[in-house]
Design a protein around this motif. Structure first.
Motif, PDB file in Angstrom:
ATOM      1  N   MET A  48       7.820  10.015  17.060  1.00 40.28           N
ATOM      2  CA  MET A  48       6.589  10.055  17.836  1.00 40.28           C
ATOM      3  C   MET A  48       6.892   9.741  19.298  1.00 40.28           C
ATOM      4  O   MET A  48       7.573   8.756  19.598  1.00 40.28           O
ATOM      5  CB  MET A  48       5.592   9.037  17.266  1.00 40.28           C
ATOM      6  CG  MET A  48       4.256   9.009  17.976  1.00 40.28           C
ATOM      7  SD  MET A  48       3.318  10.550  17.846  1.00 40.28           S
ATOM      8  CE  MET A  48       2.947  10.584  16.096  1.00 40.28           C
ATOM      9  N   HIS A  49       6.413  10.586  20.190  1.00 37.25           N
ATOM     10  CA  HIS A  49       6.589  10.369  21.621  1.00 37.25           C
ATOM     11  C   HIS A  49       5.419  11.009  22.365  1.00 37.25           C
ATOM     12  O   HIS A  49       4.798  11.933  21.880  1.00 37.25           O
ATOM     13  CB  HIS A  49       7.926  10.939  22.107  1.00 37.25           C
ATOM     14  CG  HIS A  49       8.068  12.417  21.909  1.00 37.25           C
ATOM     15  ND1 HIS A  49       8.358  12.974  20.671  1.00 37.25           N
ATOM     16  CD2 HIS A  49       7.931  13.446  22.768  1.00 37.25           C
ATOM     17  CE1 HIS A  49       8.414  14.293  20.796  1.00 37.25           C
ATOM     18  NE2 HIS A  49       8.148  14.608  22.053  1.00 37.25           N
ATOM     19  N   SER A  50       5.132  10.475  23.548  1.00 39.69           N
ATOM     20  CA  SER A  50       4.027  11.012  24.342  1.00 39.69           C
ATOM     21  C   SER A  50       4.568  11.830  25.504  1.00 39.69           C
ATOM     22  O   SER A  50       5.702  11.646  25.942  1.00 39.69           O
ATOM     23  CB  SER A  50       3.136   9.876  24.847  1.00 39.69           C
ATOM     24  OG  SER A  50       3.867   9.025  25.691  1.00 39.69           O
ATOM     25  N   HIS A  51       3.739  12.718  25.978  1.00 39.77           N
ATOM     26  CA  HIS A  51       4.081  13.581  27.115  1.00 39.77           C
ATOM     27  C   HIS A  51       3.221  13.163  28.300  1.00 39.77           C
ATOM     28  O   HIS A  51       2.100  13.624  28.456  1.00 39.77           O
ATOM     29  CB  HIS A  51       3.872  15.056  26.741  1.00 39.77           C
ATOM     30  CG  HIS A  51       4.945  15.580  25.865  1.00 39.77           C
ATOM     31  ND1 HIS A  51       6.082  16.165  26.362  1.00 39.77           N
ATOM     32  CD2 HIS A  51       5.090  15.559  24.522  1.00 39.77           C
ATOM     33  CE1 HIS A  51       6.870  16.504  25.366  1.00 39.77           C
ATOM     34  NE2 HIS A  51       6.297  16.147  24.231  1.00 39.77           N
ATOM     35  N   GLU A  52       3.766  12.253  29.098  1.00 37.34           N
ATOM     36  CA  GLU A  52       3.019  11.730  30.249  1.00 37.34           C
ATOM     37  C   GLU A  52       3.112  12.645  31.466  1.00 37.34           C
ATOM     38  O   GLU A  52       2.181  12.697  32.261  1.00 37.34           O
ATOM     39  CB  GLU A  52       3.528  10.333  30.601  1.00 37.34           C
ATOM     40  CG  GLU A  52       3.364   9.316  29.477  1.00 37.34           C
ATOM     41  CD  GLU A  52       1.927   9.190  28.984  1.00 37.34           C
ATOM     42  OE1 GLU A  52       1.004   9.219  29.822  1.00 37.34           O
ATOM     43  OE2 GLU A  52       1.722   9.069  27.762  1.00 37.34           O
ATOM     44  N   THR A  53       4.238  13.355  31.629  1.00 33.25           N
ATOM     45  CA  THR A  53       4.422  14.208  32.807  1.00 33.25           C
ATOM     46  C   THR A  53       4.603  15.672  32.443  1.00 33.25           C
ATOM     47  O   THR A  53       4.915  16.487  33.308  1.00 33.25           O
ATOM     48  CB  THR A  53       5.648  13.755  33.622  1.00 33.25           C
ATOM     49  OG1 THR A  53       6.823  13.897  32.814  1.00 33.25           O
ATOM     50  CG2 THR A  53       5.507  12.305  34.079  1.00 33.25           C
ATOM     51  N   SER A  54       4.451  15.997  31.173  1.00 31.43           N
ATOM     52  CA  SER A  54       4.697  17.364  30.714  1.00 31.43           C
ATOM     53  C   SER A  54       3.856  17.651  29.482  1.00 31.43           C
ATOM     54  O   SER A  54       3.266  16.746  28.888  1.00 31.43           O
ATOM     55  CB  SER A  54       6.177  17.547  30.361  1.00 31.43           C
ATOM     56  OG  SER A  54       6.511  16.705  29.261  1.00 31.43           O
ATOM     57  N   SER A  55       3.835  18.904  29.112  1.00 34.42           N
ATOM     58  CA  SER A  55       3.284  19.315  27.825  1.00 34.42           C
ATOM     59  C   SER A  55       4.475  19.816  27.005  1.00 34.42           C
ATOM     60  O   SER A  55       5.604  19.815  27.488  1.00 34.42           O
ATOM     61  CB  SER A  55       2.250  20.426  28.018  1.00 34.42           C
ATOM     62  OG  SER A  55       2.833  21.534  28.674  1.00 34.42           O
ATOM     63  N   LYS A  86      -0.251  17.631  27.929  1.00 33.59           N
ATOM     64  CA  LYS A  86       0.090  16.479  28.759  1.00 33.59           C
ATOM     65  C   LYS A  86      -0.862  15.330  28.420  1.00 33.59           C
ATOM     66  O   LYS A  86      -2.062  15.529  28.254  1.00 33.59           O
ATOM     67  CB  LYS A  86      -0.036  16.870  30.237  1.00 33.59           C
ATOM     68  CG  LYS A  86       0.311  15.787  31.213  1.00 33.59           C
ATOM     69  CD  LYS A  86       0.186  16.333  32.626  1.00 33.59           C
ATOM     70  CE  LYS A  86       0.431  15.274  33.668  1.00 33.59           C
ATOM     71  NZ  LYS A  86       0.312  15.828  35.023  1.00 33.59           N
ATOM     72  N   GLY A  87      -0.296  14.117  28.258  1.00 31.70           N
ATOM     73  CA  GLY A  87      -1.100  12.951  27.954  1.00 31.70           C
ATOM     74  C   GLY A  87      -1.305  12.701  26.468  1.00 31.70           C
ATOM     75  O   GLY A  87      -1.980  11.745  26.096  1.00 31.70           O
ATOM     76  N   HIS A  88      -0.708  13.533  25.612  1.00 34.28           N
ATOM     77  CA  HIS A  88      -0.853  13.379  24.161  1.00 34.28           C
ATOM     78  C   HIS A  88       0.502  13.044  23.539  1.00 34.28           C
ATOM     79  O   HIS A  88       1.529  13.117  24.193  1.00 34.28           O
ATOM     80  CB  HIS A  88      -1.436  14.659  23.551  1.00 34.28           C
ATOM     81  CG  HIS A  88      -2.845  14.902  23.993  1.00 34.28           C
ATOM     82  ND1 HIS A  88      -3.923  14.604  23.210  1.00 34.28           N
ATOM     83  CD2 HIS A  88      -3.340  15.395  25.159  1.00 34.28           C
ATOM     84  CE1 HIS A  88      -5.041  14.903  23.862  1.00 34.28           C
ATOM     85  NE2 HIS A  88      -4.712  15.389  25.059  1.00 34.28           N
ATOM     86  N   ALA A  89       0.480  12.693  22.244  1.00 37.31           N
ATOM     87  CA  ALA A  89       1.703  12.291  21.541  1.00 37.31           C
ATOM     88  C   ALA A  89       1.856  13.094  20.262  1.00 37.31           C
ATOM     89  O   ALA A  89       0.863  13.491  19.646  1.00 37.31           O
ATOM     90  CB  ALA A  89       1.655  10.806  21.215  1.00 37.31           C
ATOM     91  N   HIS A  90       3.130  13.321  19.875  1.00 39.66           N
ATOM     92  CA  HIS A  90       3.395  14.059  18.642  1.00 39.66           C
ATOM     93  C   HIS A  90       4.773  13.736  18.086  1.00 39.66           C
ATOM     94  O   HIS A  90       5.598  13.109  18.738  1.00 39.66           O
ATOM     95  CB  HIS A  90       3.237  15.573  18.865  1.00 39.66           C
ATOM     96  CG  HIS A  90       4.259  16.165  19.781  1.00 39.66           C
ATOM     97  ND1 HIS A  90       4.560  17.504  19.781  1.00 39.66           N
ATOM     98  CD2 HIS A  90       5.069  15.622  20.722  1.00 39.66           C
ATOM     99  CE1 HIS A  90       5.489  17.757  20.686  1.00 39.66           C
ATOM    100  NE2 HIS A  90       5.810  16.636  21.258  1.00 39.66           N
ATOM    101  N   SER A  91       4.991  14.179  16.834  1.00 42.46           N
ATOM    102  CA  SER A  91       6.264  14.034  16.135  1.00 42.46           C
ATOM    103  C   SER A  91       6.471  15.293  15.292  1.00 42.46           C
ATOM    104  O   SER A  91       5.526  15.776  14.675  1.00 42.46           O
ATOM    105  CB  SER A  91       6.200  12.802  15.224  1.00 42.46           C
ATOM    106  OG  SER A  91       7.349  12.714  14.409  1.00 42.46           O
ATOM    107  N   LEU A  92       7.700  15.806  15.269  1.00 39.28           N
ATOM    108  CA  LEU A  92       8.047  16.984  14.471  1.00 39.28           C
ATOM    109  C   LEU A  92       8.833  16.512  13.254  1.00 39.28           C
ATOM    110  O   LEU A  92       9.820  15.771  13.389  1.00 39.28           O
ATOM    111  CB  LEU A  92       8.867  17.969  15.299  1.00 39.28           C
ATOM    112  CG  LEU A  92       9.310  19.260  14.620  1.00 39.28           C
ATOM    113  CD1 LEU A  92       8.106  20.087  14.173  1.00 39.28           C
ATOM    114  CD2 LEU A  92      10.192  20.074  15.570  1.00 39.28           C
ATOM    115  N   ILE A  93       8.421  16.944  12.058  1.00 37.46           N
ATOM    116  CA  ILE A  93       8.972  16.421  10.806  1.00 37.46           C
ATOM    117  C   ILE A  93       9.374  17.566   9.879  1.00 37.46           C
ATOM    118  O   ILE A  93       8.568  18.464   9.625  1.00 37.46           O
ATOM    119  CB  ILE A  93       7.913  15.551  10.091  1.00 37.46           C
ATOM    120  CG1 ILE A  93       7.434  14.436  11.016  1.00 37.46           C
ATOM    121  CG2 ILE A  93       8.450  15.007   8.771  1.00 37.46           C
ATOM    122  CD1 ILE A  93       6.066  13.895  10.692  1.00 37.46           C
TER     123      ILE A  93
END
Length: 109
Positions: A48-55, A86-93
Motif C-alpha cells: 500500500m502506498h499513496s500518490h502525493e505528487t503523481s497518479s 493523485k492523492g489516493h492510495a493503492h496496492s497491487l496483489i
C-alpha cells in the motif's frame, strides 16, 4: 521517443513498497515520471502506498490478481486498467497461482 522494454535490464525489487515477495521490472524513468513493465509472481504484492505528487495507471497484460484502492478491492484480469488518482492510495496483489504481468505509468504532476 520509443521505450523498448526488452532492451532495458530487468530489476528485481524485493518487498516493493513493503509488499510481499518480489517484483521483476523493466523501467524507464526521468524527471517527468516512470514507465514500467512488471511481473508479480504468485503470492507477491506491491505494498500500500499513496500518490502525493503523481497518479498511476496500471494495465494488466496477463494473469489475474486484485488491487486495493482506497479500501476497496477490485479484481484484475488481462485487459483491465486500474487508475489511482493523485492523492489516493493503492496496492497491487497477485493472489493467483500464475504470474501477473502489468504495464504501469506514473506521471509526475
Amino acid at each position: 521517443m520509443q521505450v523498448v522494454f526488452d532492451e532495458i535490464p530487468e530489476t528485481v525489487i524485493p518487498r516493493m513498497r513493503g509488499g510481499a515477495g518480489e517484483v521483476r521490472a523493466r523501467m524507464f524513468t526521468d524527471q517527468l515520471g516512470k514507465i514500467m513493465r512488471g511481473t508479480l509472481p504468485p503470492g507477491a504484492s506491491i505494498g500500500m502506498h499513496s500518490h502525493e505528487t503523481s497518479s498511476e495507471i496500471i494495465y494488466i497484460l496477463s494473469g489475474t490478481g486484485k488491487v486495493l484502492c482506497d479500501g476497496v478491492y477490485e479484481p484484475l484480469t488481462p485487459g483491465a486498467c486500474h487508475y489511482c488518482p493523485k492523492g489516493h492510495a493503492h496496492s497491487l496483489i497477485n493472489d493467483s497461482d500464475g504470474a501477473l504481468t502489468f504495464f504501469a505509468v506514473v506521471p509526475e504532476q
